[in-house]
Design a protein around this motif. Structure first.
Motif, PDB file in Angstrom:
ATOM      1  N   GLY A  56       0.857  -1.181   0.000  1.00  0.00           N
ATOM      2  CA  GLY A  56       0.000   0.000   0.000  1.00  0.00           C
ATOM      3  C   GLY A  56       0.892   1.229   0.000  1.00  0.00           C
ATOM      4  O   GLY A  56       1.543   1.526   1.003  1.00  0.00           O
ATOM      5  N   LEU A  57       0.954   1.921  -1.127  1.00  0.00           N
ATOM      6  CA  LEU A  57       1.874   3.051  -1.255  1.00  0.00           C
ATOM      7  C   LEU A  57       1.299   4.318  -0.635  1.00  0.00           C
ATOM      8  O   LEU A  57       1.991   5.051   0.065  1.00  0.00           O
ATOM      9  N   GLY A 160       2.378  -7.766   7.125  1.00  0.00           N
ATOM     10  CA  GLY A 160       1.529  -6.787   6.453  1.00  0.00           C
ATOM     11  C   GLY A 160       1.692  -6.752   4.952  1.00  0.00           C
ATOM     12  O   GLY A 160       1.541  -5.698   4.321  1.00  0.00           O
ATOM     13  N   LEU A 161       1.992  -7.907   4.344  1.00  0.00           N
ATOM     14  CA  LEU A 161       2.202  -7.974   2.890  1.00  0.00           C
ATOM     15  C   LEU A 161       1.101  -8.768   2.183  1.00  0.00           C
ATOM     16  O   LEU A 161       1.212  -9.087   1.012  1.00  0.00           O
ATOM     17  N   SER A 162       0.029  -9.097   2.920  1.00  0.00           N
ATOM     18  CA  SER A 162      -1.160  -9.730   2.356  1.00  0.00           C
ATOM     19  C   SER A 162      -0.905 -11.150   1.851  1.00  0.00           C
ATOM     20  O   SER A 162      -1.263 -11.504   0.730  1.00  0.00           O
ATOM     21  N   GLY A 163      -0.307 -11.958   2.712  1.00  0.00           N
ATOM     22  CA  GLY A 163      -0.002 -13.337   2.353  1.00  0.00           C
ATOM     23  C   GLY A 163      -1.220 -14.227   2.208  1.00  0.00           C
ATOM     24  O   GLY A 163      -1.275 -15.076   1.314  1.00  0.00           O
ATOM     25  N   GLY A 344       1.068  -2.130   4.932  1.00  0.00           N
ATOM     26  CA  GLY A 344      -0.295  -2.571   5.241  1.00  0.00           C
ATOM     27  C   GLY A 344      -0.642  -2.133   6.644  1.00  0.00           C
ATOM     28  O   GLY A 344      -0.600  -0.947   6.951  1.00  0.00           O
ATOM     29  N   SER A 345      -0.918  -3.108   7.507  1.00  0.00           N
ATOM     30  CA  SER A 345      -1.284  -2.777   8.882  1.00  0.00           C
ATOM     31  C   SER A 345      -0.093  -2.796   9.829  1.00  0.00           C
ATOM     32  O   SER A 345      -0.243  -2.545  11.019  1.00  0.00           O
TER      33      SER A 345
END
Length: 394
Positions: A56-57, A160-163, A344-345
């Motif tokens: 998320g940039l 926080g990389l959406s695995g 991310g979070s």
């Protein structure tokens, strides 16, 4: 004489389900050896698909608050799913991530402390269910035939990389091609399908990650309430990945001690808290401004927006919720004058060094001292093929 197996009565149905999943996986190898020549011909249709981690940039976490984000696919890490036609439908447990055999109670304890209770089997089962339901509800006929579906991933956990959604995305892509229905399920709808599969398992998230993994590349996303109510999804605008400057990723090898305090932001937003509502809108506006900034290659302004995005998040969530480790990653970046924000979070940060290689070198030294991993970011271009593009809304 063959003895009849005693019937096993399970008090807990989830345990029974896991038992049969594991038994099916163990017998899959032997089963494949007994295939006749016709079935061997079918197995040549093995399908393997990837879905990448995401960054998320700008604009997150406003995606779950009818906001806007700019997100891109991270080529450094990915999940893959492999589908092979077979007699029975089998979901194969991963030998590491779905571990159910341990050396000792201490091994089990350590494994659950670092990795958690769940691997990818439940995710794949959920997307199979939701995919089938979607097709049934929308009059999409699925050809007969079973398969064995397995997965692998190198995306760091809890960073926080959406695995999790990457596993679901890769599996969905396999299902689309196995049943030859890619042209019947619109690209814009697929992130909703993925999110629904995760929500069914109690995973709380927004559409941003799933959009990035379905589309690939760099995407500007508008989740305004007007669009969501009217279309059921946001407006997603792909951007040229070459517009981005060189970026870096910093993450912790063991992020389990970060952000232990539960956030109240969501409930405050639902309760009409004016501070949260206005600040979240400001976060969304950062993404809207960022779209123009990136198109103009105004990288100094991009650095300012990244830092401001983090500060707004910090004001809303508070340091105790963000966690010491996450804040330390940002502070390390600031010590060399670079820009950063959470991918991310929490668990990882995306970094831009506007002063170039010399600044990157200083940052690498600081990360080494602090015990963080740093690596150049590889941005994945759009992964939409010609069939996908034809399904996009005009």
């Amino acid at each position: 004489m063959h003895k009849q197996k005693p019937k096993i009565k399970y008090k807990y149905k989830p345990l029974a389900a896991l038992y049969f999943i594991l038994v099916g996986a163990l017998h899959a190898g032997g089963m494949n050896q007994k295939m006749n020549s016709t079935e061997e011909d079918i197995t040549s249709g093995m399908i393997e698909r990837k879905a990448y981690a995401r960054v998320g940039l700008l604009g997150n976490p406003s995606d779950v608050y009818f906001g806007k984000t700019i997100t891109f696919s991270l080529g450094n890490f990915w999940a893959s799913a492999k589908l092979e036609p077979s007699h029975h439908l089998v979901i194969k447990p991963h030998p590491v991530h779905d571990l159910v055999q341990f050396d000792s109670l201490d091994h089990l304890f350590s494994r659950l402390q670092s990795e958690g209770y769940y691997g990818g089997v439940r995710l794949i089962m959920s997307i199979c269910k939701l995919f089938y339901k979607h097709c049934k509800d929308n009059g999409i006929n699925l050809r007969p035939g079973n398969f064995t579906l397995s997965y692998d991933t190198n995306i760091p956990r809890q960073d926080g990389l959406s695995g999790s959604s990457a596993i679901v995305s890769a599996a969905l892509s396999c299902l689309l091609d196995f049943y030859n229905v890619r042209h019947l399920i619109k690209v814009e709808v697929r992130p909703n399908l993925i999110l629904s599969a995760e929500k069914e398992l109690g995973i709380v998230a927004g559409l941003q990650d799933r959009v990035a993994q379905v589309y690939g590349g760099l995407v500007y996303m508008d989740f305004s309430k007007e669009h969501m109510d009217k279309l059921g999804h946001g407006i997603y605008t792909p951007m040229d990945v070459t517009l981005l400057p060189p970026l870096h990723l910093i993450y912790a090898e063991n992020p389990s001690d970060s952000g232990k305090v539960h956030s109240t932001v969501r409930q405050r937003w639902l309760d009409g808290d004016e501070f949260i509502i206005s600040t979240m809108k400001e976060v969304a506006d950062i993404a809207a401004e960022g779209q123009s900034v990136i198109l103009q290659k105004n990288y100094q302004k991009l650095a300012e927006l990244m830092n401001h995005n983090f500060e707004l998040r910090r004001r809303m969530f508070g340091d105790e919720c963000l966690g010491d480790l996450n804040i330390e990653m940002v502070e390390v970046v600031r010590r060399v004058g670079a820009a950063s924000k959470f991918t991310g979070s929490g668990g990882a940060v995306v970094v831009f060094c506007p002063d170039g290689p010399s600044q990157v070198k200083r940052l690498e030294d600081e990360c080494r001292k602090a015990g963080f991993i740093i690596q150049p970011i590889q941005v994945v271009p759009s992964c939409l093929n010609d069939v996908d593009l034809q399904t996009l809304s005009k």
